[in-house]
Design an enzyme around this catalytic site. Sequence first.
Site, PDB file in Angstrom:
ATOM      1  CG  ASP A   8      -1.859  -1.163   1.278  1.00 34.85           C
ATOM      2  OD1 ASP A   8      -1.970  -1.887   0.267  1.00 34.85           O
ATOM      3  OD2 ASP A   8      -2.497  -1.366   2.323  1.00 34.85           O
ATOM      4  CG  ASP A 129     -13.272  -2.196  -0.021  1.00 34.88           C
ATOM      5  OD1 ASP A 129     -12.980  -3.303  -0.520  1.00 34.88           O
ATOM      6  OD2 ASP A 129     -12.578  -1.177  -0.171  1.00 34.88           O
TER       7      ASP A 129
END
Length: 237
Positions: A8, A129
């Site tokens: 990330d 998500d």
Amino acid sequence: MKVFPAVDILDGTCVQLVQGNRKNAVTYGDPVSRAQDWLEQGADALHVINLDGAFGAAEKNVSLIKEIIGSTGAEIQLGGGIRSIADAAGWLDAGVARVIIGTLAVERPEAITEIATEYGREAVMAGVDARGGSVVVHGWEKTAGDLITMARLFEERGAGSLLFTNVDVEGLCSGIAEEPVRRLREAVSIPIIASGGITTPQDVRTMREIGVEGIVLGSALYRGSITLKEAIEEAER
């Protein structure tokens, strides 16, 4: 079952967030070096997220991500800030194996079909998500609909796989929540890559037994709660 170490990227640095909050970012150095480290430790695929893109600055980190693509030659699934078909096409043309689209999939489900038609279903991973059973988008700031309903829609529109991130447990290193993963696995027939809360070899085993095709390891891997070797050994049993 495949293991995807997470890389990330925020402000040019490899980070891990807790509950998606950039104020909680813990830094882990150069993203290219970290990507290469995971491959040297046995990974054959990477989960790369442009966090700046997720927070609205999609142009950030482009050169770093392209360096990861070019220098590793690994299978890469990429998400974060892919807000248009042109964005998706650009990354697929640049060499990523699949793009992860969340907000775009919710707001324009037909985009899934268009990308799949041009590049093949396997190139499109729809992000689901979820917090409390509802899909969340725009950096997890807005609710978009029921998890199962949205997942089935994305499958119908041509997504080749789903990335399910359980926001309720993401980044906490406190273990997985099985029930939503099981519900999702029963609801769709396309591959599911699961993320959120995977902390121990037992968590990996449970995911394998549920039947997901892959898992993303983030905070637990970087903190040393589980090693990549342990995860891969359990995933491949």
